[in-house]
Design a protein around this motif. Sequence first.
Motif, PDB file in Angstrom:
ATOM      1  N   GLU A   1      -0.572 123.844   9.016  1.00 35.94           N
ATOM      2  CA  GLU A   1       0.836 123.678   8.677  1.00 35.94           C
ATOM      3  C   GLU A   1       1.832 124.399   9.603  1.00 35.94           C
ATOM      4  O   GLU A   1       2.919 124.764   9.179  1.00 35.94           O
ATOM      5  CB  GLU A   1       1.106 124.095   7.227  1.00 35.94           C
TER       6      GLU A   1
ATOM      7  N   ARG B   1       3.486 123.034  12.014  1.00 32.28           N
ATOM      8  CA  ARG B   1       4.634 122.130  12.165  1.00 32.28           C
ATOM      9  C   ARG B   1       5.569 122.223  10.965  1.00 32.28           C
ATOM     10  O   ARG B   1       6.782 122.280  11.121  1.00 32.28           O
ATOM     11  CB  ARG B   1       4.139 120.700  12.345  1.00 32.28           C
ATOM     12  N   GLU B   2       5.014 122.281   9.761  1.00 40.70           N
ATOM     13  CA  GLU B   2       5.827 122.388   8.543  1.00 40.70           C
ATOM     14  C   GLU B   2       6.567 123.727   8.497  1.00 40.70           C
ATOM     15  O   GLU B   2       7.736 123.780   8.121  1.00 40.70           O
ATOM     16  CB  GLU B   2       4.953 122.237   7.291  1.00 40.70           C
TER      17      GLU B   2
END
Length: 158
Positions: free
Chosen positions: A13, A15-16
């Motif tokens: 995660e 990118r999140e």
Amino acid sequence: MPKVVSNLWFAEEAREAVAFYVSIIPNSKIDRTTILPAETPSGPPGSVELIEFTLGDQAFLAMKAGPLDSFNHSFSIAILVENQAEIDRIWGAFLANGGAPEACGWLRDRWGLSWQIVPRILSEMIADSDRERAKRVTEVMLGMVKIDVAALEKAFNG
């Protein structure tokens, strides 16, 4: 001239996390995303992702490369803000996104990274030449979870 960039290793995660960070901190952006095309110790081609981003005026690199070491308190990112409204906005955004409050203006985001959301004036108050004023502010701050600027100013002014 060398450029210093903090590197954040995410198991998943990345990118999140980066998208969230740049959405709440003014003057922030994702600069580039790169998927490594070769096999790495973390996995096959395409399993490692690098995200270059800027928070305010600070450069960072987030890497999604599988589990390694967890984030801990020995590294945190401080966000220095101008007023209580900014503290409240940023603090609230972290909590709404799964973060957890800690002490003295610190919190952990849902990925385990520690953040400090503090007013710029706090460092000036703590460094004040009147050490009694500085002590009062420090003692009040140490009892807080989310920083309360009005309470700091009250302690500072006696």
